[in-house]
Design a protein around this motif. Structure first.
Motif, PDB file in Angstrom:
ATOM      1  N   LYS A   1      56.289  35.605  33.356  1.00  0.00           N
ATOM      2  CA  LYS A   1      56.738  36.637  34.284  1.00  0.00           C
ATOM      3  C   LYS A   1      55.559  37.134  35.131  1.00  0.00           C
ATOM      4  CE  LYS A   1      59.431  40.867  34.057  1.00  0.00           C
ATOM      5  NZ  LYS A   1      58.592  42.021  34.246  1.00  0.00           N
ATOM      6  N   ASP A   2      55.834  37.488  36.377  1.00  0.00           N
ATOM      7  CA  ASP A   2      54.784  38.023  37.229  1.00  0.00           C
ATOM      8  C   ASP A   2      54.772  39.554  37.182  1.00  0.00           C
ATOM      9  OD1 ASP A   2      53.738  35.685  38.026  1.00  0.00           O
ATOM     10  OD2 ASP A   2      54.640  35.666  40.025  1.00  0.00           O
ATOM     11  N   MET A   3      53.647  40.126  37.517  1.00  0.00           N
ATOM     12  CA  MET A   3      53.555  41.595  37.657  1.00  0.00           C
ATOM     13  C   MET A   3      52.896  41.926  38.987  1.00  0.00           C
ATOM     14  SD  MET A   3      50.305  42.748  35.386  1.00  0.00           S
ATOM     15  CE  MET A   3      48.655  42.145  35.779  1.00  0.00           C
ATOM     16  N   ARG A   4      53.147  43.148  39.457  1.00  0.00           N
ATOM     17  CA  ARG A   4      52.546  43.629  40.700  1.00  0.00           C
ATOM     18  C   ARG A   4      51.148  44.156  40.434  1.00  0.00           C
ATOM     19  NH1 ARG A   4      53.793  47.626  43.829  1.00  0.00           N
ATOM     20  NH2 ARG A   4      54.449  48.903  42.083  1.00  0.00           N
TER      21      ARG A   4
ATOM     22  N   ASP B   1      44.864  49.447  38.292  1.00  0.00           N
ATOM     23  CA  ASP B   1      45.718  49.461  39.478  1.00  0.00           C
ATOM     24  C   ASP B   1      46.684  48.271  39.440  1.00  0.00           C
ATOM     25  OD1 ASP B   1      44.325  51.678  40.332  1.00  0.00           O
ATOM     26  OD2 ASP B   1      42.978  50.546  41.656  1.00  0.00           O
ATOM     27  N   SER B   2      47.403  48.139  38.348  1.00  0.00           N
ATOM     28  CA  SER B   2      48.370  47.045  38.216  1.00  0.00           C
ATOM     29  C   SER B   2      49.528  47.502  37.340  1.00  0.00           C
ATOM     30  CB  SER B   2      47.705  45.791  37.645  1.00  0.00           C
ATOM     31  OG  SER B   2      47.251  46.030  36.353  1.00  0.00           O
ATOM     32  N   GLU B   3      50.610  46.747  37.421  1.00  0.00           N
ATOM     33  CA  GLU B   3      51.829  47.153  36.710  1.00  0.00           C
ATOM     34  C   GLU B   3      51.620  47.132  35.195  1.00  0.00           C
ATOM     35  OE1 GLU B   3      55.044  44.673  37.962  1.00  0.00           O
ATOM     36  OE2 GLU B   3      56.537  45.790  36.818  1.00  0.00           O
ATOM     37  N   TYR B   4      50.958  46.098  34.716  1.00  0.00           N
ATOM     38  CA  TYR B   4      50.604  45.996  33.290  1.00  0.00           C
ATOM     39  C   TYR B   4      49.098  45.797  33.202  1.00  0.00           C
ATOM     40  CZ  TYR B   4      55.566  45.387  32.356  1.00  0.00           C
ATOM     41  OH  TYR B   4      56.912  45.589  32.271  1.00  0.00           O
ATOM     42  N   HIS B   5      48.523  46.247  32.101  1.00  0.00           N
ATOM     43  CA  HIS B   5      47.064  46.221  31.984  1.00  0.00           C
ATOM     44  C   HIS B   5      46.658  45.942  30.541  1.00  0.00           C
ATOM     45  CE1 HIS B   5      43.021  48.344  31.792  1.00  0.00           C
ATOM     46  NE2 HIS B   5      42.861  47.431  32.723  1.00  0.00           N
TER      47      HIS B   5
ATOM     48  N   LEU C   1      45.416  45.468  49.123  1.00  0.00           N
ATOM     49  CA  LEU C   1      46.644  44.697  49.311  1.00  0.00           C
ATOM     50  C   LEU C   1      47.398  44.553  47.997  1.00  0.00           C
ATOM     51  CD1 LEU C   1      45.794  41.346  48.494  1.00  0.00           C
ATOM     52  CD2 LEU C   1      44.252  42.044  50.322  1.00  0.00           C
ATOM     53  N   GLU C   2      48.720  44.504  48.140  1.00  0.00           N
ATOM     54  CA  GLU C   2      49.561  44.318  46.948  1.00  0.00           C
ATOM     55  C   GLU C   2      49.828  42.840  46.782  1.00  0.00           C
ATOM     56  OE1 GLU C   2      52.970  46.956  46.995  1.00  0.00           O
ATOM     57  OE2 GLU C   2      51.740  48.511  47.949  1.00  0.00           O
ATOM     58  N   PHE C   3      49.817  42.370  45.541  1.00  0.00           N
ATOM     59  CA  PHE C   3      50.063  40.944  45.289  1.00  0.00           C
ATOM     60  C   PHE C   3      50.671  40.793  43.893  1.00  0.00           C
ATOM     61  CE2 PHE C   3      46.544  40.042  42.322  1.00  0.00           C
ATOM     62  CZ  PHE C   3      45.803  41.207  42.473  1.00  0.00           C
ATOM     63  N   PHE C   4      51.078  39.592  43.583  1.00  0.00           N
ATOM     64  CA  PHE C   4      51.651  39.321  42.256  1.00  0.00           C
ATOM     65  C   PHE C   4      50.730  38.396  41.493  1.00  0.00           C
ATOM     66  CE2 PHE C   4      55.278  40.842  44.553  1.00  0.00           C
ATOM     67  CZ  PHE C   4      55.995  41.540  43.592  1.00  0.00           C
ATOM     68  N   GLU C   5      50.636  38.613  40.192  1.00  0.00           N
ATOM     69  CA  GLU C   5      49.890  37.697  39.330  1.00  0.00           C
ATOM     70  C   GLU C   5      50.586  37.647  37.976  1.00  0.00           C
ATOM     71  OE1 GLU C   5      45.857  38.837  38.865  1.00  0.00           O
ATOM     72  OE2 GLU C   5      46.308  40.788  38.023  1.00  0.00           O
ATOM     73  N   PRO C   6      50.253  36.653  37.140  1.00  0.00           N
ATOM     74  CA  PRO C   6      50.975  36.532  35.868  1.00  0.00           C
ATOM     75  C   PRO C   6      50.749  37.745  34.965  1.00  0.00           C
ATOM     76  CG  PRO C   6      49.730  34.526  36.358  1.00  0.00           C
ATOM     77  CD  PRO C   6      49.308  35.551  37.356  1.00  0.00           C
ATOM     78  N   LYS C   7      51.838  38.186  34.337  1.00  0.00           N
ATOM     79  CA  LYS C   7      51.728  39.281  33.360  1.00  0.00           C
ATOM     80  C   LYS C   7      50.958  38.755  32.155  1.00  0.00           C
ATOM     81  CE  LYS C   7      54.796  42.092  30.475  1.00  0.00           C
ATOM     82  NZ  LYS C   7      56.191  42.355  30.085  1.00  0.00           N
ATOM     83  N   PRO C   8      49.842  39.408  31.763  1.00  0.00           N
ATOM     84  CA  PRO C   8      49.037  38.852  30.668  1.00  0.00           C
ATOM     85  C   PRO C   8      49.685  39.037  29.294  1.00  0.00           C
ATOM     86  CG  PRO C   8      47.947  40.778  31.649  1.00  0.00           C
ATOM     87  CD  PRO C   8      49.263  40.627  32.337  1.00  0.00           C
ATOM     88  N   THR C   9      49.215  38.249  28.342  1.00  0.00           N
ATOM     89  CA  THR C   9      49.679  38.346  26.946  1.00  0.00           C
ATOM     90  C   THR C   9      48.513  38.850  26.107  1.00  0.00           C
ATOM     91  OG1 THR C   9      51.107  36.458  27.314  1.00  0.00           O
ATOM     92  CG2 THR C   9      50.642  37.033  25.009  1.00  0.00           C
ATOM     93  N   PRO C  10      48.710  39.922  25.317  1.00  0.00           N
ATOM     94  CA  PRO C  10      47.584  40.444  24.526  1.00  0.00           C
ATOM     95  C   PRO C  10      47.276  39.571  23.307  1.00  0.00           C
ATOM     96  CG  PRO C  10      49.561  41.729  24.111  1.00  0.00           C
ATOM     97  CD  PRO C  10      49.937  40.712  25.145  1.00  0.00           C
ATOM     98  N   THR C  11      45.966  39.437  23.016  1.00  0.00           N
ATOM     99  CA  THR C  11      45.519  38.749  21.799  1.00  0.00           C
ATOM    100  C   THR C  11      44.482  39.644  21.122  1.00  0.00           C
ATOM    101  OG1 THR C  11      43.751  37.645  23.016  1.00  0.00           O
ATOM    102  CG2 THR C  11      45.818  36.420  22.785  1.00  0.00           C
TER     103      THR C  11
END
Ligand SMILES: NC(=O)c1ccc[n+]([C@@H]2O[C@H](COP(=O)([O-])OP(=O)(O)OC[C@H]3O[C@@H](n4cnc5c(N)ncnc54)[C@H](OP(=O)(O)O)[C@@H]3O)[C@@H](O)[C@H]2O)c1
Length: 345
Positions: free
Chosen positions: A2-5, A102-106, A22-32
């Protein structure tokens, strides 16, 4: 995946330029490991954000995401996480080495995250983590002070240079809570009033020579000095005003070298505070930031500390981020500016 903003910059443009963020999309990361993934609800802008953006001298191949404060909700946790669960509400400042808030998920290491105060909405909470950590570490780790020794601290004085900025607004509250006599600096009627409302016993003007002003208050010298704006400008005043065997903490850099020899006769101590040291070097005590944020949240919920929020932008987007950066760049902030997706909760 899934992507996130996210919001970032690729070059140092004037903040009034609509392409500066600028706003862009990148992959939503997975925590480890020790990482938790947080859905960011509110974030703030600090001088470090403007410094990183303005210090970028090349065009970056991909957008750099900054932002060093968050209130959010835990979305997922890594396999070594023991402090948090999905759904927990958290606050933190994050790491200088990693993408910012400054992103949807962090993604953030659980050891530098605390449970958010229950009594504050997301915006009011997001105003506080970075400045609270800085003020707390400066006062209670770099200076030999503690909140539990407020009786012993009574009669000791601290000069806080820049009392109304983000860090100063927390430092004056914490120093007051620790029982110190607080002399803060501010240069405008509104910043003077703000510092007095946040624990300053006396206020002097940092646009004029601090030395005669502090003397006039009955203090030939002070026990401690917190330098929270422009070390080079204030260094001669600091040298003059520190008590013999006193202790100075600076959180700002110096553009030109400062002369530590000036402190020898007084055998005064000089310490740096950098809020990111623990996470940057992965120090063994980095979990102390979890402890500090936990204690600050408890003090907020107990009504002993108040939020320093003064300006809110909704929602978190590039236009509002530009507006918030513009405010911080002006170097006249009172308290903190926050961007949020949710005003009340
Ligand atoms: N080392 C660390 O870990 C750390 C952490 C946080 C911040 N910092 C640094 O510490 C500094 C302060 O951060 P902040 O967030 O508190 O800043 P801030 O909120 O932007 O500070 C704004 C305030 O600065 C005051 N000010 C402007 N020029 C001044 C001067 N020459 N002397 C004294 N005060 C002055 C203004 O007061 P008036 O309008 O009344 O003049 C204004 O209210 C920044 O340089 C930041 O990068 C370092």
């Amino acid at each position: 995946m899934k992507d996130m903003r996210a919001i970032g910059f690729t070059q140092n443009l004037p903040i009034t330029d609509e392409h500066s963020f600028l706003e862009f999309f990148e992959p939503k990361p997975t925590p480890t490991g020790h990482d938790i993934l947080v859905k960011v609800v509110a974030t703030s802008v600090n001088p470090v954000d403007t410094a990183v953006r303005r210090g970028t001298t090349i065009k970056l191949p991909r957008p750099k995401v900054i932002g060093f404060d968050a209130y959010g909700i835990v979305d997922a946790v890594g396999d070594a996480v023991s402090l948090f669960h999905p759904g927990d509400r958290v606050w933190y400042a994050g790491s200088f080495k990693r993408p910012g808030t400054d992103s949807e998920y962090h993604l953030v290491d659980e050891r530098i995250v605390g449970p958010a105060p229950k009594s504050l909405n997301p915006a009011r909470a997001a105003a506080m983590p970075l400045t609270s950590l800085t003020a707390w570490e400066a006062l209670f780790e770099q200076l030999p002070l503690s909140l539990t020794t407020s009786k012993a601290n009574a009669g000791k004085s601290v000069l806080i240079i820049n009392g109304a900025g983000g860090v100063g607004s927390m430092a004056t509250q914490l120093a007051h809570l620790a029982g110190l006599t607080v002399i803060a600096t501010a240069s405008r009627p509104e910043t003077v009033a703000w510092t007095q409302a946040h624990g300053a016993d006396m206020v002097v003007n940092h646009r004029q020579d601090l030395v005669p002003q502090v003397h006039a208050l009955g203090y030939p010298t002070v026990d401690y000095i917190l330098e929270l704006s422009n070390l080079n400008q204030h260094w001669p005043e600091i040298v003059s005003l520190i008590k013999p065997s006193g202790h100075i903490v600076s959180i700002t850099g110096s553009e030109t070298p400062i002369d530590l020899r000036a402190l020898k006769q007084k055998r005064a101590t000089f310490s740096w505070e950098w809020m990111y040291t623990k996470s940057y070097f992965g120090t063994p005590d980095m979990i102390s930031q979890h402890d500090i944020l936990t204690q600050v949240a408890q003090l907020v919920d107990a009504g002993k500390l108040v939020t320093t929020l003064t300006k809110t932008f909704t929602p978190i987007n590039a236009a509002n981020l530009r507006a918030a950066h513009e405010l911080v760049e002006a170097n006249r902030m009172i308290g903190k500016v926050v961007l949020t997706n949710e005003l009340e909760s």
